[in-house]
Design a protein around this motif. Structure first.
Motif, PDB file in Angstrom:
ATOM      1  N   LYS A 161      -8.599  21.241  11.824  1.00 17.31           N
ATOM      2  CA  LYS A 161      -8.772  20.161  10.856  1.00 17.31           C
ATOM      3  C   LYS A 161      -7.371  19.669  10.547  1.00 17.31           C
ATOM      4  CE  LYS A 161     -11.138  18.320   7.066  1.00 17.31           C
ATOM      5  NZ  LYS A 161     -10.326  17.105   7.271  1.00 17.31           N
ATOM      6  N   VAL A 162      -7.126  18.384  10.808  1.00 19.37           N
ATOM      7  CA  VAL A 162      -5.791  17.823  10.602  1.00 19.37           C
ATOM      8  C   VAL A 162      -5.725  17.138   9.242  1.00 19.37           C
ATOM      9  CG1 VAL A 162      -4.226  16.008  11.379  1.00 19.37           C
ATOM     10  CG2 VAL A 162      -5.255  17.546  13.055  1.00 19.37           C
ATOM     11  N   HIS A 163      -4.647  17.404   8.516  1.00 20.61           N
ATOM     12  CA  HIS A 163      -4.437  16.744   7.234  1.00 20.61           C
ATOM     13  C   HIS A 163      -3.093  16.033   7.277  1.00 20.61           C
ATOM     14  CE1 HIS A 163      -7.519  19.476   5.475  1.00 20.61           C
ATOM     15  NE2 HIS A 163      -6.996  20.338   6.320  1.00 20.61           N
ATOM     16  N   LEU A 164      -3.107  14.725   7.052  1.00 21.56           N
ATOM     17  CA  LEU A 164      -1.841  13.993   6.982  1.00 21.56           C
ATOM     18  C   LEU A 164      -1.309  14.111   5.556  1.00 21.56           C
ATOM     19  CD1 LEU A 164      -2.825  10.796   8.999  1.00 21.56           C
ATOM     20  CD2 LEU A 164      -1.520  12.773   9.796  1.00 21.56           C
ATOM     21  N   VAL A 165      -0.038  14.437   5.440  1.00 16.45           N
ATOM     22  CA  VAL A 165       0.556  14.549   4.107  1.00 16.45           C
ATOM     23  C   VAL A 165       1.800  13.674   4.035  1.00 16.45           C
ATOM     24  CG1 VAL A 165      -0.341  16.882   3.771  1.00 16.45           C
ATOM     25  CG2 VAL A 165       1.951  16.579   4.701  1.00 16.45           C
ATOM     26  N   LEU A 172       3.308  12.491   7.594  1.00 21.01           N
ATOM     27  CA  LEU A 172       3.108  11.156   8.123  1.00 21.01           C
ATOM     28  C   LEU A 172       4.446  10.414   8.088  1.00 21.01           C
ATOM     29  CD1 LEU A 172       0.649   9.348   8.928  1.00 21.01           C
ATOM     30  CD2 LEU A 172       0.658   8.541   6.581  1.00 21.01           C
ATOM     31  N   LEU A 206      -6.094   5.506   9.291  1.00 12.61           N
ATOM     32  CA  LEU A 206      -5.551   6.854   9.092  1.00 12.61           C
ATOM     33  C   LEU A 206      -6.546   7.914   9.544  1.00 12.61           C
ATOM     34  CD1 LEU A 206      -3.717   6.401   5.678  1.00 12.61           C
ATOM     35  CD2 LEU A 206      -2.722   6.448   7.955  1.00 12.61           C
ATOM     36  N   ALA A 207      -7.831   7.640   9.327  1.00 15.29           N
ATOM     37  CA  ALA A 207      -8.860   8.585   9.778  1.00 15.29           C
ATOM     38  C   ALA A 207      -8.837   8.675  11.304  1.00 15.29           C
ATOM     39  CB  ALA A 207     -10.230   8.144   9.277  1.00 15.29           C
ATOM     40  N   GLU A 258      -5.909  10.871  12.290  1.00 19.84           N
ATOM     41  CA  GLU A 258      -6.207  12.300  12.084  1.00 19.84           C
ATOM     42  C   GLU A 258      -7.116  12.816  13.191  1.00 19.84           C
ATOM     43  OE1 GLU A 258      -5.954  13.400   7.335  1.00 19.84           O
ATOM     44  OE2 GLU A 258      -7.910  12.826   8.120  1.00 19.84           O
ATOM     45  N   SER A 290       0.859  -1.193   0.000  1.00 21.84           N
ATOM     46  CA  SER A 290       0.000   0.000   0.000  1.00 21.84           C
ATOM     47  C   SER A 290       0.888   1.233   0.000  1.00 21.84           C
ATOM     48  CB  SER A 290      -0.878   0.027   1.248  1.00 21.84           C
ATOM     49  OG  SER A 290      -1.625  -1.164   1.332  1.00 21.84           O
ATOM     50  N   PHE A 346       2.014   4.720   8.782  1.00 21.48           N
ATOM     51  CA  PHE A 346       1.129   4.476   7.650  1.00 21.48           C
ATOM     52  C   PHE A 346       0.396   3.152   7.816  1.00 21.48           C
ATOM     53  CE2 PHE A 346       0.700   3.075   3.087  1.00 21.48           C
ATOM     54  CZ  PHE A 346      -0.389   3.879   2.836  1.00 21.48           C
ATOM     55  N   SER A 347      -0.820   3.091   7.290  1.00 17.37           N
ATOM     56  CA  SER A 347      -1.607   1.866   7.328  1.00 17.37           C
ATOM     57  C   SER A 347      -2.285   1.709   5.987  1.00 17.37           C
ATOM     58  CB  SER A 347      -2.637   1.956   8.437  1.00 17.37           C
ATOM     59  OG  SER A 347      -3.687   1.048   8.178  1.00 17.37           O
ATOM     60  N   ASP A 348      -2.656   0.466   5.651  1.00 19.07           N
ATOM     61  CA  ASP A 348      -3.314   0.238   4.355  1.00 19.07           C
ATOM     62  C   ASP A 348      -4.803   0.516   4.412  1.00 19.07           C
ATOM     63  OD1 ASP A 348      -3.536  -2.056   6.061  1.00 19.07           O
ATOM     64  OD2 ASP A 348      -4.429  -3.086   4.353  1.00 19.07           O
ATOM     65  N   THR A 349      -5.348   0.808   5.610  1.00 17.37           N
ATOM     66  CA  THR A 349      -6.791   1.074   5.649  1.00 17.37           C
ATOM     67  C   THR A 349      -7.077   2.544   5.942  1.00 17.37           C
ATOM     68  OG1 THR A 349      -7.125   0.664   8.009  1.00 17.37           O
ATOM     69  CG2 THR A 349      -7.206  -1.257   6.560  1.00 17.37           C
ATOM     70  N   VAL A 350      -8.108   3.038   5.300  1.00 16.97           N
ATOM     71  CA  VAL A 350      -8.542   4.421   5.468  1.00 16.97           C
ATOM     72  C   VAL A 350      -8.957   4.647   6.926  1.00 16.97           C
ATOM     73  CG1 VAL A 350     -10.360   6.064   4.849  1.00 16.97           C
ATOM     74  CG2 VAL A 350      -9.247   4.695   3.079  1.00 16.97           C
ATOM     75  N   LYS A 351      -9.592   3.619   7.488  1.00 14.45           N
ATOM     76  CA  LYS A 351     -10.101   3.719   8.860  1.00 14.45           C
ATOM     77  C   LYS A 351      -8.977   4.081   9.838  1.00 14.45           C
ATOM     78  CE  LYS A 351     -11.003  -0.034  11.151  1.00 14.45           C
ATOM     79  NZ  LYS A 351     -11.533  -1.392  11.309  1.00 14.45           N
ATOM     80  N   ASP A 408      -8.392  14.047   1.862  1.00 20.23           N
ATOM     81  CA  ASP A 408      -7.012  14.518   1.913  1.00 20.23           C
ATOM     82  C   ASP A 408      -6.008  13.654   1.164  1.00 20.23           C
ATOM     83  OD1 ASP A 408      -7.490  16.734   3.486  1.00 20.23           O
ATOM     84  OD2 ASP A 408      -7.470  15.531   5.313  1.00 20.23           O
ATOM     85  N   PHE A 462       0.990   5.544   0.208  1.00 20.73           N
ATOM     86  CA  PHE A 462       0.288   6.787   0.555  1.00 20.73           C
ATOM     87  C   PHE A 462       0.384   7.742  -0.626  1.00 20.73           C
ATOM     88  CE2 PHE A 462       0.163  11.042   2.508  1.00 20.73           C
ATOM     89  CZ  PHE A 462      -0.928  10.928   3.359  1.00 20.73           C
TER      90      PHE A 462
END
Lengths: 140, 437
Positions: free
Chosen positions: B410-414, B378, B390-391, B394, A7, B383-388, A41, A9
């Motif tokens: 509002k936090v944004h991971l980049v 980040l 990372l959400a 954040e 995966s 890092f993780s493979d799931t949106v959950k 994002d 990013f």
């Protein structure tokens, strides 16, 4: 049996996915299967390649954030109810499916990738129901 | 009560020389008192070789050492206390939750003086005992609510201690009890105006005539918007917890600069680099000396606000010196939704939560409301493979920042290395609000 998925990013920016996949291609890596999860994002690019270890190194050298996850790959018949059957087996075994996606292998067979919370329980349940899970080589 | 133009006419219209004499008398007494009672400041004076005997009039004030926010942190909590705790009746505090927090102590005389200052501000916008004053500043540790509440009592207004929030209820009380004066932050006033419109109402449906808005920077454009949406005259008010709270300076009918209550707070403008006192009319950092505070008597406190002082005659008849709206800061403090925010506070949270200290803060104002966006790099291991996953990351980082600052970001991971590295001083903040005309 499981398959290694990488995966990556991907920032939610114009051209980010293009430059990542171009970078992978320039390093001679062929992507067999792919799915993308997106949020406001960022996105997560999930890929299956024949040499996950090399892919990981290449991505790291390119400054990408990536992670390797063991996922299950099952061959799936092209007929109504095949997907439901697999999911019912997993549900009966109390396995949680995080995400899933499909692709065609060179042998013409369709495969499903499953990211679950417990690969061992899921594999055993699928085996018990006569559903085969593939390993990395089976897909190439 | 007949219409009253001033709350304390004698002071507010005092001839210049008399005011200087009053300030001199108070300063001499205050310096002596502080020297004897506040060891922290005595040490600063000793280090500078200044004794109370050197301070014979207000003209000698430049000899005294400065106090800064760092001193307040070093002396926290009691180091700058000017009297026995048993003489104090109240504290107020700034919203910061770490070493940046300021706790100020008040004796009953301090509270009275502060409320008098707020009463002058309310009277200056036309407030009398026939008015209904709706206080929609936050109540509690924040000085906004308690200060204007007390001032409103002194003027004799019927006071509606609403605190902030629950906007439809605010409007309901405003209509049912015929509020004529509104006190809150300018962004909240703008929000009340928008809500009024959304409820299908117009300024004709309310009785407001004036508003006193402070605790955060706002522009002339915002003033016009608020005046139009609420059908009022909107006035600025200035203050800081370190000196007392709102009411250190206030706008009069002229709406052109704020009169400083200089019988209590002596103002200087200095060069923020050298500390040198600048002549009237120069742009520089505002410094305040509390001439008669007992609980928390700060001398030459550097506010970090950049502004200009003026003694030009004012059409309202007040002779009190005027300060312009602050035109910026001489440090990196941001005021977001009325809350003081230092980028370093956000940095502290990031490090504590295991993130890279490479970050970018973006502040904007959307529909008259401040927004805070924090961009964070980040790390590979996060890092993780799931949106959950990372959400959740954040969200939990946003919560940690909220706990620190008291406001929701509002936090944004980049991706790593995507936040521009600068050579020399890092650019951590982008403020898009254009707060200064």
């Amino acid at each position: 049996m499981s398959v290694k998925q990488i995966s990556v990013f991907i920032e939610n920016k114009k051209g980010a996915l293009a430059s990542c996949t171009r970078y992978i291609a320039d390093n001679g890596i062929n992507i067999r299967a792919l799915s993308i999860a997106d949020t406001q994002d960022f996105g997560i690019l999930r890929i299956i390649c024949d040499d996950p270890k090399q892919t990981e190194t290449v991505l790291k050298n390119g400054g990408f954030i990536s992670t390797v996850t063991d996922v299950l790959a099952t061959e799936i018949e092209d007929k109504p109810g095949s997907m439901a059957t697999i999911l019912e087996v997993l549900a009966d075994a109390h396995v949680i499916v995080e995400y899933t996606y499909a692709f065609l292998a060179p042998d013409g067979h369709a495969y499903m990738i499953f990211r679950v919370d417990d690969n061992a329980i899921a594999s055993a349940a699928l085996a018990g129901a006569g559903i085969k899970t593939a390993n990395q080589e089976d897909l190439f | 009560m007949a219409e009253q133009k001033y709350y304390q006419k004698e002071i507010e219209t005092m001839p210049r020389e008399e005011m200087r004499a009053l300030q001199s008398e108070k300063l001499v007494k205050q310096v002596k008192h502080v020297y004897e009672n506040v060891k922290y400041y005595r040490d600063l004076m000793d280090a500078k070789g200044v004794t109370p005997d050197d301070i014979k009039s207000i003209d000698d004030i430049h000899k005294l050492p400065f106090l800064t926010k760092a001193d307040l942190r070093d002396a926290y909590p009691y180091g700058l206390l000017g009297t026995d705790l048993k003489n104090c009746v109240r504290i107020q505090s700034t919203s910061g939750t770490t070493g940046r927090r300021v706790v100020a102590f008040y004796t009953q005389a301090d509270v009275d003086m502060w409320e008098d200052c707020c009463a002058r501000a309310i009277t200056a916008v036309g407030g009398t005992n026939e008015d209904v004053c709706q206080v929609a500043y936050g109540y509690g540790l924040f000085t906004g609510g308690p200060g204007l509440n007390g001032g409103s009592h002194k003027v004799g207004c019927l006071t509606l201690p609403m605190s902030s929030g629950n906007t439809e209820r605010q409007i309901q009380f405003m209509r049912d009890l015929h509020a004529t004066i509104l006190c809150c932050t300018p962004s909240y006033a703008a929000y009340i105006g928008e809500t009024l419109k959304e409820m299908g109402l117009t300024p004709d449906d309310i009785d407001l005539k004036a508003g006193i808005f402070g605790a955060e920077p706002w522009t002339e454009e915002m003033r016009r918007d608020i005046e139009k949406s609420l059908g009022i005259k909107a006035y600025d008010i200035y203050g800081l917890t370190e000196t007392s709270g709102p009411g250190v300076a206030f706008e009069c009918e002229a709406q052109a600069g704020m009169h400083i209550n200089e019988d209590h707070f002596y103002a200087e403008i200095i060069d923020p680099e050298t500390g040198e006192v600048l002549p009237e009319g120069s742009k520089g950092e505002l410094v305040f000396t509390s001439l008669d505070k007992e609980g928390f008597p700060l001398l030459r406190y550097r506010t970090r606000d950049i502004c200009v002082l003026s003694r030009k005659e004012c059409s309202c008849g007040r002779t009190l010196i005027k300060m312009s709206k602050p035109m910026g800061r001489s440090d990196d403090m941001l005021i977001i939704r009325g809350v003081n925010v230092f980028p370093s506070q956000i940095e502290t949270v990031l490090i504590k939560e295991g993130y890279s200290p490479n970050y970018l803060i973006e502040v904007d104002r959307v529909k008259n409301n401040d927004t805070l966006d924090v961009y964070v790099e980040l790390a590979p291991e996060q890092f993780s493979d799931t949106v959950k996953d990372l959400a959740i990351k954040e969200k939990s980082l946003a919560e940690a920042i909220k706990t620190m600052l008291g406001i929701n970001p509002k936090v944004h991971l980049v991706a790593p290395k995507t936040i521009t590295r600068s050579e020399g001083k890092a650019v951590r903040v982008i403020d898009k609000r254009k707060l200064h005309d």
